[in-house]
Structures are given as C-alpha cells and as structure tokens.
Design a protein around this motif. Sequence first.
Motif, PDB file in Angstrom:
ATOM      1  N   UNK A 258      -2.091  10.199 -34.818  1.00 17.58           N
ATOM      2  CA  UNK A 258      -2.846  10.293 -36.066  1.00 17.58           C
ATOM      3  C   UNK A 258      -3.933  11.351 -35.920  1.00 17.58           C
ATOM      4  N   UNK A 259      -3.808  12.484 -36.613  1.00 11.17           N
ATOM      5  CA  UNK A 259      -4.810  13.537 -36.501  1.00 11.17           C
ATOM      6  C   UNK A 259      -6.206  13.037 -36.893  1.00 11.17           C
ATOM      7  N   UNK A 260      -7.206  13.453 -36.128  1.00 14.62           N
ATOM      8  CA  UNK A 260      -8.615  13.157 -36.416  1.00 14.62           C
ATOM      9  C   UNK A 260      -8.950  11.672 -36.287  1.00 14.62           C
ATOM     10  N   UNK A 261      -8.131  10.912 -35.582  1.00 13.18           N
ATOM     11  CA  UNK A 261      -8.351   9.465 -35.550  1.00 13.18           C
ATOM     12  C   UNK A 261      -9.745   9.103 -35.043  1.00 13.18           C
ATOM     13  N   UNK A 262     -10.126   9.623 -33.905  1.00 20.51           N
ATOM     14  CA  UNK A 262     -11.398   9.198 -33.315  1.00 20.51           C
ATOM     15  C   UNK A 262     -12.600   9.742 -34.085  1.00 20.51           C
ATOM     16  N   UNK A 263     -12.438  10.877 -34.750  1.00 22.34           N
ATOM     17  CA  UNK A 263     -13.511  11.353 -35.630  1.00 22.34           C
ATOM     18  C   UNK A 263     -13.640  10.438 -36.842  1.00 22.34           C
ATOM     19  N   UNK A 264     -12.510  10.023 -37.414  1.00 20.13           N
ATOM     20  CA  UNK A 264     -12.542   9.081 -38.536  1.00 20.13           C
ATOM     21  C   UNK A 264     -13.200   7.772 -38.109  1.00 20.13           C
ATOM     22  N   UNK A 265     -12.890   7.325 -36.915  1.00 20.44           N
ATOM     23  CA  UNK A 265     -13.476   6.080 -36.416  1.00 20.44           C
ATOM     24  C   UNK A 265     -14.986   6.210 -36.299  1.00 20.44           C
ATOM     25  N   UNK A 266     -15.453   7.330 -35.778  1.00 17.44           N
ATOM     26  CA  UNK A 266     -16.894   7.544 -35.652  1.00 17.44           C
ATOM     27  C   UNK A 266     -17.571   7.574 -37.019  1.00 17.44           C
ATOM     28  N   UNK A 267     -16.924   8.235 -37.983  1.00 13.48           N
ATOM     29  CA  UNK A 267     -17.467   8.283 -39.345  1.00 13.48           C
ATOM     30  C   UNK A 267     -17.583   6.878 -39.920  1.00 13.48           C
ATOM     31  N   UNK A 268     -16.522   6.077 -39.763  1.00 16.89           N
ATOM     32  CA  UNK A 268     -16.513   4.726 -40.329  1.00 16.89           C
ATOM     33  C   UNK A 268     -17.623   3.866 -39.735  1.00 16.89           C
ATOM     34  N   UNK A 269     -17.726   3.855 -38.422  1.00 19.29           N
ATOM     35  CA  UNK A 269     -18.713   2.995 -37.766  1.00 19.29           C
ATOM     36  C   UNK A 269     -20.134   3.490 -38.003  1.00 19.29           C
ATOM     37  N   UNK A 270     -20.306   4.797 -38.158  1.00 25.44           N
ATOM     38  CA  UNK A 270     -21.628   5.361 -38.434  1.00 25.44           C
ATOM     39  C   UNK A 270     -22.108   5.001 -39.837  1.00 25.44           C
ATOM     40  N   UNK A 271     -21.160   4.821 -40.761  1.00 26.15           N
ATOM     41  CA  UNK A 271     -21.525   4.562 -42.159  1.00 26.15           C
ATOM     42  C   UNK A 271     -21.334   3.104 -42.563  1.00 26.15           C
ATOM     43  N   UNK A 272     -21.417   2.212 -41.608  1.00 28.98           N
ATOM     44  CA  UNK A 272     -21.544   0.800 -41.939  1.00 28.98           C
ATOM     45  C   UNK A 272     -20.305  -0.056 -41.868  1.00 28.98           C
ATOM     46  N   UNK A 273     -19.187   0.498 -41.405  1.00 28.61           N
ATOM     47  CA  UNK A 273     -17.986  -0.339 -41.285  1.00 28.61           C
ATOM     48  C   UNK A 273     -18.157  -1.353 -40.164  1.00 28.61           C
ATOM     49  N   UNK A 274     -17.581  -2.523 -40.359  1.00 25.09           N
ATOM     50  CA  UNK A 274     -17.566  -3.534 -39.302  1.00 25.09           C
ATOM     51  C   UNK A 274     -16.641  -3.130 -38.169  1.00 25.09           C
ATOM     52  N   UNK A 275     -15.548  -2.475 -38.524  1.00 29.96           N
ATOM     53  CA  UNK A 275     -14.537  -2.100 -37.532  1.00 29.96           C
ATOM     54  C   UNK A 275     -13.669  -1.004 -38.117  1.00 29.96           C
ATOM     55  N   UNK A 276     -12.872  -0.409 -37.262  1.00 35.14           N
ATOM     56  CA  UNK A 276     -11.976   0.662 -37.704  1.00 35.14           C
ATOM     57  C   UNK A 276     -10.766   0.677 -36.776  1.00 35.14           C
ATOM     58  N   UNK A 277      -9.581   0.864 -37.370  1.00 29.75           N
ATOM     59  CA  UNK A 277      -8.382   0.917 -36.547  1.00 29.75           C
ATOM     60  C   UNK A 277      -7.178   1.332 -37.356  1.00 29.75           C
ATOM     61  N   UNK A 278      -6.015   1.189 -36.734  1.00 33.01           N
ATOM     62  CA  UNK A 278      -4.747   1.599 -37.338  1.00 33.01           C
ATOM     63  C   UNK A 278      -4.167   0.448 -38.142  1.00 33.01           C
ATOM     64  N   UNK A 279      -3.682   0.753 -39.335  1.00 31.10           N
ATOM     65  CA  UNK A 279      -2.990  -0.245 -40.146  1.00 31.10           C
ATOM     66  C   UNK A 279      -1.517  -0.235 -39.778  1.00 31.10           C
ATOM     67  N   UNK A 280      -1.022  -1.364 -39.250  1.00 27.64           N
ATOM     68  CA  UNK A 280       0.365  -1.424 -38.820  1.00 27.64           C
ATOM     69  C   UNK A 280       0.645  -0.383 -37.758  1.00 27.64           C
ATOM     70  N   UNK A 281       1.697   0.410 -37.967  1.00 24.53           N
ATOM     71  CA  UNK A 281       2.039   1.465 -37.024  1.00 24.53           C
ATOM     72  C   UNK A 281       1.457   2.810 -37.429  1.00 24.53           C
ATOM     73  N   UNK A 282       0.629   2.823 -38.503  1.00 24.29           N
ATOM     74  CA  UNK A 282       0.039   4.058 -38.963  1.00 24.29           C
ATOM     75  C   UNK A 282       0.991   4.834 -39.865  1.00 24.29           C
ATOM     76  N   UNK A 283       0.526   5.991 -40.375  1.00 26.30           N
ATOM     77  CA  UNK A 283      -0.734   6.657 -40.091  1.00 26.30           C
ATOM     78  C   UNK A 283      -1.939   6.140 -40.867  1.00 26.30           C
ATOM     79  N   UNK A 284      -1.722   5.161 -41.774  1.00 28.97           N
ATOM     80  CA  UNK A 284      -2.877   4.629 -42.489  1.00 28.97           C
ATOM     81  C   UNK A 284      -3.867   4.014 -41.510  1.00 28.97           C
ATOM     82  N   UNK A 285      -5.144   4.186 -41.822  1.00 26.99           N
ATOM     83  CA  UNK A 285      -6.211   3.596 -41.025  1.00 26.99           C
ATOM     84  C   UNK A 285      -7.007   2.665 -41.924  1.00 26.99           C
TER      85      UNK A 285
END
Length: 332
Positions: A258-285
């Motif tokens: 999944x391109x940009x996965x760890x950057x997306x994760x950092x964005x999510x957690x920085x902006x108030x998400x409880x958690x962040x991860x892959x939905x099913x087998x991806x690529x949805x997060x």
Amino acid sequence: MPSYQNKLRDKKIDFDRILDKVRVFAPATVANMICGFDILGFAVNEPGDEVKMYRSEEKGVRIRSIEGDGGRLPLDPDRNTVSACVKMLLSDLGILADIGVEIELIKHMPIGSGLGSSSASTVAGLYAINSLLGNPLHKDELMPYCVEGERLACGHGHADNVAPALMGGITLVRGGSDLDIVKIPVPQDLYAGIVFPQVDVPTRDARQLIKEKILLKDAVTQWGNIAGLVAGLFQSDYGLISRSMQDVIIEPSRAILIPEFYTMKEIALTHGALSFGISGSGPSVVAMSQGPEAAEVVTAKIQAHLSEKGIESFKYVSAVNVEGPKVLPFTN
C-alpha cells in the motif's frame, strides 16, 4: 454441511407466501479490525451492494444483469457467488426444481477494495432469497451459505467479512467447522474513516505475504491486543480500544503493498484517530475515531496527502452499522 442440509430439509416453504420481488442492500465491512486477523470485523453504513430478486415462471436460478462491476463478474449462475449460493440454499431446502428466480446485482462498492465486496453481494443475495420465500430461516441459518460464498470467491471460507455483513455490528468469529459468531457491543461514538486508494492489491497476493510462522513474543502481544480490544469495546473504553488496535503480525507484511501507508498512519494518529490500519487485505485503510468529526478530519487529511502524491482515492465515514442487510423499497 450434511447435518445442516438435513435440518433445512425439515423447513416447510409456503409457496403462497413467496413474494414476486424483493430489493436488498448489504453493507461493506472492515475485516480484522487491525489486530484480529480473520476473527474480528464490523459493518459500515456505506458503501454496500444491492440485489434485486424476482420470482419467475421459468424454473431455476438466473442472473439478469450485473451493474457496476466493469464486466469482471460472471453471469453464469454456477460461477457467480450470489446465484451459486442461492442455488445451494434452494437445493438444501428441497425446492430448487420447484421455483424460478432471476437476479439483478448492483455493485455500489469497488471490487478488490478490502471492504468485503464479495461478502456484501453474497449476503445481499441470501438475505434476498430468504425474504422472497417469506423469511423461513433465521440469520444464523444463512451463515454457512455466506461462508461458502467466500470459499467460492477467494478459495478460503472465512467469516470475518460475511459475519458482520449478515449480523450487523461488530462480530467475533470462533472456530472453523464448529463456527461461533459472537456479537460484540458497539460503543456509541465509535466511527470509521475509510480511505480507498486507487491501487490494486489482490486478496490472494496479500495472503501470500503472510508468514506461516511467527515469534511467540509477537503472538503474545497480538493475543493481548485482541483481548484488550474486546474488553475495551464491552466497556466503551476508548483509551483501551486505541492501545489495543495495533497489529504486529499481519500489518508489517501487507503494508508494503500500500503506497504511503506509514505516512497515512502518521497523519491519522497525529490528527486524533484512535488507531489506523489495513481494512481486510487492503488497499483500503481505516482510521477508528471517537465521533464523526475526527473521522472526517482524518480522512480529508489522508486524501489530501494521496492527491499530492498523484494517487486518487475514495473516502467513507461511518458509524458501525448495527443493522446489517435490509429490505429496500422498489423505486421507479
């Protein structure tokens, strides 16, 4: 399913109660819930799939049309999971030769999104045939056929998508042949912010990346996270939910697809998400949040970042769908 088939043979279908037509929506799902690989999942309000089913004078099960699939799904009723599962159910009820059914499948959700596309279609079809017959079966009696639909679709008969799609809410899957589906309480303000990047991650490819053996210390960490998540959901403890929704086993292998996965994760957690991860087998997060506002902010930030990188995406913000499939009115 021999014992189950024998049980269905005892069901009496009142042909005078069979409807002429029915329209059903079944929801998309987020499988795994980050730390619960193949055992946890929840349904969302959108997207989802729709089935229109009609009683026909001509006996047998046929597919009239499929919309929204780009021509990727088979019209052959023995190869399409919706019609194949409907045929299986009618056969086990002993009425396959006595009834005619025609199906229209409308795909409102993308194939290969990691949001349970095949599950939503299969559940919609089985819920529709049960409704058309006058609801002779309970939801739990439909579950084995939903699981068979997953086996037809991807070669692996697991229930982490079909269970929440059929039952609604958050579900825990225990066992294999002796399947238990356990409903988990849904905290009132638990929201999912889902982003579907327009990249291709086939389910079979994602499964091949999973390690066959894991370290005991990682297994212990994951078991603790799963138990903590379930406890947090029962207690509506968002802090515990947040700390528990971490995946040390599957995510490290699949994130590379999944391109940009760890950057997306950092964005999510920085902006108030409880958690962040892959939905099913991806690529949805998926970013879990407390309240819809945080979920909206997180998905907007992630989409903006993907856009900067030249990656198109769809987003969905939803509370957990506790209803599951539902009958819709026909519209002109």
